[in-house]
Enzyme design. Structure first.
Site, short mmCIF file in Angstrom:
data_model
loop_
_atom_site.label_atom_id
_atom_site.label_comp_id
_atom_site.label_asym_id
_atom_site.label_seq_id
_atom_site.Cartn_x
_atom_site.Cartn_y
_atom_site.Cartn_z
CG ASP A 193 -5.97 -2.62 -13.88
OD1 ASP A 193 -5.12 -3.15 -13.14
OD2 ASP A 193 -6.59 -1.59 -13.57
CG ASP A 231 -0.30 -3.77 -13.80
OD1 ASP A 231 0.80 -3.52 -13.29
OD2 ASP A 231 -1.27 -2.98 -13.73
CG ASP A 372 -2.03 5.40 -10.30
OD1 ASP A 372 -1.37 5.21 -11.34
OD2 ASP A 372 -1.51 5.71 -9.22
#
Length: 399
Positions: A193, A231, A372
């Site tokens: 991330d 991601d 999230d």
């Protein structure tokens, strides 16, 4: 493309024929995901030890780690080993090319034979139990609604090796008991991330590939499906300085899963992030030719129609790779932000496609109701966001 060295690959079960017999060959903006803290027992957390019985003995996790370690030390011999440390049988080994072809060509009715697994001890179910005990009736009802659908089981650095083995073994055993197919997500890439809400992951590429090999060794011989590293490829556009060589690392991880007979879908972002041709190039470099295909819209909100149009372009540019779409939160479409987007709703319930297109399934890859991150009133990433779950249920797609 970089693949695992023979020594490392030998640490993984190469019993592909076992996997095929057990499952595949038996019957004719941005996406964001969140880690979980296994130490928490509150409703805002996601305990990681499933209540379903483990697949092996009570000491299976410890035995599995010991066996995995010893296999790694013996790996230079190239001798295949059993995925079960208690087993004495030697699995049949087939060539990587044959395995990849089977993984890519298997019909969805075989790949997902028995339907998608609904975990009665999943994150939403646990939240419903806790909320009920606290008298939070409306929030408990929303969590219970979500718990009735098949949702992916996420694996990452919030689990110790022993917890990881117990989580995989328990989920697989429970799914096999009812004849269904479980969906897992690997989420442990280094610099995960790009240091944002779900920061973390393995310390380096070597640690990641060892971790991935342990995952593959527990999944080998079972009918399962894996989504690889949400991601990871798309974020190369956002923080290239942190993602050098990432495609090669993922290619090694995918090769290990393929050698273990595990069908994998590499994450490919969504229709509003990386252009199809760019994403296709990254997928090729990351070993999509050894995988089942790719996944789109993970943890995001874009409509199925938009995702299919995007995915078809990516598929064509990757030689016809198959794909799945995450519909967990796209019931109201894009809402202007990816992080706990206000006004979002549950999408259509998960289903396996049986047509002639490249779409394999509509899945709930993201856990609806899991935060999230600390944005739009949410708790830390991975914690259960009870009021948001209520919103998602209230705004769910109909029909």
């Amino acid at each position: 493309m970089t693949h695992m060295t023979p020594t490392t690959r030998a640490a993984v079960v190469l019993g592909v024929a076992v996997a095929l017999t057990a499952g595949l060959a038996v019957a004719p903006a941005r996406a964001h995901a969140a880690p979980v803290d296994p130490s928490s027992t509150s409703v805002t957390a996601s305990p990681t030890t499933a209540s379903s019985p483990p697949a092996r003995s009570s000491k299976s996790a410890e035995r599995a780690i010991a066996a995995f370690t010893s296999r790694g030390e013996r790996g230079s011999t190239g001798s295949p080993v059993s995925p079960d440390p208690a087993s004495t049988s030697v699995p049949t080994v087939t060539t990587p090319a044959a395995v990849s072809q089977t993984i890519r060509s298997t019909p969805t009715t075989t790949l997902f034979r028995g339907g998608l697994y609904v975990d009665p001890a999943g994150e939403a179910a646990r939240a419903a139990t806790t909320l009920t005990s606290e008298g939070r009736t409306a929030e408990a009802a929303a969590a219970r609604t979500i718990s009735k659908q098949p949702v992916a089981t996420w694996l990452g650095s919030w689990l110790t090796d022993a917890q990881l083995v117990k989580k995989i073994d328990g989920t697989v055993a429970a799914a096999e008991k009812v004849g269904a197919t479980p969906l897992f997500v690997t989420y442990n890439i280094p610099n995960r991330d790009c240091g944002s809400h779900s920061a973390g992951g393995s310390a380096d590429n070597a640690a990641y590939l060892r971790w991935n090999s342990l995952v593959a060794s527990r999944l080998a011989g079972h009918r399962v499906v894996v989504v690889v590293e949400p991601d990871a490829l798309t974020l190369i556009s956002n923080c290239p300085e942190q993602t050098s060589g990432r495609e090669a690392t993922i290619a090694s991880a995918v090769a290990t899963l393929a050698d273990a007979g595990v069908p994998a879908y590499l994450d490919a972002g969504n229709s509003n992030w990386v252009p199809p041709q760019t994403m296709a190039a990254r997928l090729k470099a990351a070993g999509v030719d050894r995988a089942r295909g790719f996944a789109t819209n993970v943890s995001n909100y874009y409509p199925v129609e938009s995702e299919r149009a995007y995915a078809e372009k990516v598929s064509q540019a990757t030689g016809g790779a198959r794909y799945v779409i995450d519909t967990s939160r796209n019931g109201r479409g894009w809402k202007g932000t990816w992080c706990n987007a206000p006004g979002a709703g549950l999408g259509v319930v998960p289903s396996v496609e049986t047509g002639t297109t490249k779409l394999d399934a509509l899945l709930w890859i993201k856990t609806p109701g899991a935060s999230d991150g600390e944005c739009n009133g949410g708790p830390a990433a991975g914690k259960w966001h009870a009021s948001y779950a209520v919103q998602l249920v209230a705004n769910r797609a109909t029909g």
